[in-house]
Design a protein around this motif. Structure first.
Motif, PDB file in Angstrom:
ATOM      1  N   UNK A 257       0.821  -1.212   0.000  1.00 13.38           N
ATOM      2  CA  UNK A 257       0.000   0.000   0.000  1.00 13.38           C
ATOM      3  C   UNK A 257       0.856   1.264   0.000  1.00 13.38           C
ATOM      4  N   UNK A 258       2.108   1.135   0.458  1.00 10.78           N
ATOM      5  CA  UNK A 258       2.971   2.320   0.623  1.00 10.78           C
ATOM      6  C   UNK A 258       4.128   2.359  -0.359  1.00 10.78           C
ATOM      7  N   UNK A 259       4.900   1.278  -0.435  1.00  8.25           N
ATOM      8  CA  UNK A 259       6.170   1.284  -1.169  1.00  8.25           C
ATOM      9  C   UNK A 259       6.004   1.557  -2.673  1.00  8.25           C
ATOM     10  N   UNK A 260       5.095   0.858  -3.379  1.00 10.19           N
ATOM     11  CA  UNK A 260       4.963   1.152  -4.816  1.00 10.19           C
ATOM     12  C   UNK A 260       4.565   2.598  -5.086  1.00 10.19           C
ATOM     13  N   UNK A 261       3.705   3.143  -4.229  1.00  9.07           N
ATOM     14  CA  UNK A 261       3.273   4.542  -4.403  1.00  9.07           C
ATOM     15  C   UNK A 261       4.450   5.492  -4.218  1.00  9.07           C
ATOM     16  N   UNK A 262       5.267   5.255  -3.192  1.00 13.74           N
ATOM     17  CA  UNK A 262       6.434   6.106  -2.956  1.00 13.74           C
ATOM     18  C   UNK A 262       7.431   5.999  -4.110  1.00 13.74           C
ATOM     19  N   UNK A 263       7.626   4.782  -4.615  1.00 21.66           N
ATOM     20  CA  UNK A 263       8.525   4.587  -5.756  1.00 21.66           C
ATOM     21  C   UNK A 263       7.991   5.333  -6.976  1.00 21.66           C
ATOM     22  N   UNK A 264       6.701   5.191  -7.234  1.00 23.75           N
ATOM     23  CA  UNK A 264       6.068   5.863  -8.372  1.00 23.75           C
ATOM     24  C   UNK A 264       6.221   7.376  -8.266  1.00 23.75           C
ATOM     25  N   UNK A 265       5.923   7.943  -7.091  1.00 21.35           N
ATOM     26  CA  UNK A 265       6.011   9.393  -6.899  1.00 21.35           C
ATOM     27  C   UNK A 265       7.445   9.882  -7.032  1.00 21.35           C
ATOM     28  N   UNK A 266       8.400   9.143  -6.481  1.00 22.08           N
ATOM     29  CA  UNK A 266       9.812   9.549  -6.534  1.00 22.08           C
ATOM     30  C   UNK A 266      10.317   9.570  -7.974  1.00 22.08           C
ATOM     31  N   UNK A 267      10.035   8.500  -8.725  1.00 17.82           N
ATOM     32  CA  UNK A 267      10.494   8.435 -10.124  1.00 17.82           C
ATOM     33  C   UNK A 267       9.793   9.491 -10.968  1.00 17.82           C
ATOM     34  N   UNK A 268       8.512   9.715 -10.702  1.00 21.05           N
ATOM     35  CA  UNK A 268       7.767  10.739 -11.445  1.00 21.05           C
ATOM     36  C   UNK A 268       8.339  12.128 -11.186  1.00 21.05           C
ATOM     37  N   UNK A 269       8.671  12.424  -9.926  1.00 25.83           N
ATOM     38  CA  UNK A 269       9.260  13.727  -9.575  1.00 25.83           C
ATOM     39  C   UNK A 269      10.612  13.910 -10.254  1.00 25.83           C
ATOM     40  N   UNK A 270      11.435  12.852 -10.242  1.00 29.03           N
ATOM     41  CA  UNK A 270      12.753  12.920 -10.884  1.00 29.03           C
ATOM     42  C   UNK A 270      12.592  13.134 -12.390  1.00 29.03           C
ATOM     43  N   UNK A 271      11.607  12.443 -12.986  1.00 33.74           N
ATOM     44  CA  UNK A 271      11.338  12.585 -14.420  1.00 33.74           C
ATOM     45  C   UNK A 271      10.948  14.015 -14.768  1.00 33.74           C
ATOM     46  N   UNK A 272      10.019  14.580 -14.000  1.00 34.13           N
ATOM     47  CA  UNK A 272       9.567  15.952 -14.252  1.00 34.13           C
ATOM     48  C   UNK A 272      10.697  16.954 -14.071  1.00 34.13           C
ATOM     49  N   UNK A 273      11.523  16.733 -13.029  1.00 34.84           N
ATOM     50  CA  UNK A 273      12.650  17.636 -12.784  1.00 34.84           C
ATOM     51  C   UNK A 273      13.663  17.554 -13.914  1.00 34.84           C
ATOM     52  N   UNK A 274      13.931  16.340 -14.398  1.00 37.97           N
ATOM     53  CA  UNK A 274      14.884  16.146 -15.499  1.00 37.97           C
ATOM     54  C   UNK A 274      14.382  16.798 -16.780  1.00 37.97           C
ATOM     55  N   UNK A 275      13.093  16.589 -17.077  1.00 40.54           N
ATOM     56  CA  UNK A 275      12.503  17.171 -18.285  1.00 40.54           C
ATOM     57  C   UNK A 275      12.503  18.695 -18.206  1.00 40.54           C
ATOM     58  N   UNK A 276      12.198  19.225 -17.014  1.00 36.41           N
ATOM     59  CA  UNK A 276      12.197  20.679 -16.837  1.00 36.41           C
ATOM     60  C   UNK A 276      13.597  21.261 -17.017  1.00 36.41           C
ATOM     61  N   UNK A 277      14.609  20.553 -16.513  1.00 40.24           N
ATOM     62  CA  UNK A 277      15.995  21.004 -16.647  1.00 40.24           C
ATOM     63  C   UNK A 277      16.421  20.994 -18.112  1.00 40.24           C
ATOM     64  N   UNK A 278      15.999  19.964 -18.862  1.00 45.02           N
ATOM     65  CA  UNK A 278      16.336  19.880 -20.278  1.00 45.02           C
ATOM     66  C   UNK A 278      15.696  21.022 -21.063  1.00 45.02           C
ATOM     67  N   UNK A 279      14.422  21.280 -20.763  1.00 43.43           N
ATOM     68  CA  UNK A 279      13.715  22.359 -21.472  1.00 43.43           C
ATOM     69  C   UNK A 279      14.363  23.712 -21.178  1.00 43.43           C
ATOM     70  N   UNK A 280      14.799  23.908 -19.930  1.00 48.49           N
ATOM     71  CA  UNK A 280      15.428  25.173 -19.556  1.00 48.49           C
ATOM     72  C   UNK A 280      16.763  25.344 -20.260  1.00 48.49           C
ATOM     73  N   UNK A 281      17.541  24.249 -20.349  1.00 48.89           N
ATOM     74  CA  UNK A 281      18.836  24.320 -21.025  1.00 48.89           C
ATOM     75  C   UNK A 281      18.659  24.554 -22.520  1.00 48.89           C
TER      76      UNK A 281
END
Length: 206
Positions: free
Chosen positions: A178-202
């Motif tokens: 109930x907890x671990x998959x959700x935390x993994x999903x949120x963490x990877x999603x946040x990293x993905x969004x941050x990476x994409x945002x950094x690429x767009x800014x560059x």
């Protein structure tokens, strides 16, 4: 047929905003709009009029009513899942072990789809969450292997393993899944969004 039944919706809206030539004329326009499904607020204004105010109380009531209607279904679904996990955890984890290679491939593919679409498509996000769910179920077997110093299936189906021990690991699995998959999903999603945002800014900087 009404006096203005031949008019388009747009024409009627313009006529309503300008005001009719008489009280009866305005009333005819109002009746025609109502016949076409237009709704008025508590002050008599239609949605296209600047003075219109949404009926917050009705909207809140409808949301609450819809939410209350869904609650029993969600409760029953959640209860059914918990009961199934209590007695079916060995089956769930056993399938995860047997189909490990497909789980790994599925996780990688759903991650790629989610990454390429920048986590913007809900359907692909759900698929990626299911990928996280399956992967964490597979890893749960490894956790039990580590704790019990033996293979998960061997331990669970051993004659020496007490029912309470199996039940204990079923309860732990419910909390874990109930907890671990959700935390993994949120963490990877946040990293993905941050990476994409950094690429767009560059890209903008260059």
């Amino acid at each position: 047929m009404g006096k203005y039944s031949h008019k388009s919706d747009n024409d009627l809206e313009i006529m309503r905003l300008k005001g009719g030539d008489s009280i009866n004329d305005s009333l005819d326009i109002e009746i025609e709009l109502e016949n076409r499904g237009y709704e008025q607020d508590e002050n008599g204004y239609f949605a296209f009029e600047p003075e219109h105010k949404p009926n917050i109380h009705n909207a809140d009531f409808e949301r609450n009513e819809t939410s209350s209607d869904r609650f029993p279904f969600k409760f029953i679904l959640c209860a059914a899942f918990i009961i199934f996990c209590l007695f079916g955890t060995p089956v769930i984890v056993g399938y995860a072990i047997n189909y490990s290679i497909y789980i790994y491939i599925g996780f990688i593919l759903t991650f790629i789809f989610m990454y390429v679409t920048k986590a913007a498509l809900p359907t692909l996000n759900v698929l990626f969450y299911l990928g996280c769910f399956a992967l964490m179920t597979r890893f749960y077997a490894d956790l039990v292997d580590y704790w019990e110093h033996t293979d998960y299936l061997t331990y669970i189906y051993s004659d020496s393993t007490h029912f309470l021990d199996s039940f204990k690991y079923a309860v732990i699995y419910i909390v874990y899944i109930a907890i671990v998959p959700y935390l993994l999903f949120k963490a990877i999603k946040m990293i993905t969004l941050a990476t994409q945002s950094k690429k767009e800014k560059s890209n903008l900087d260059t």
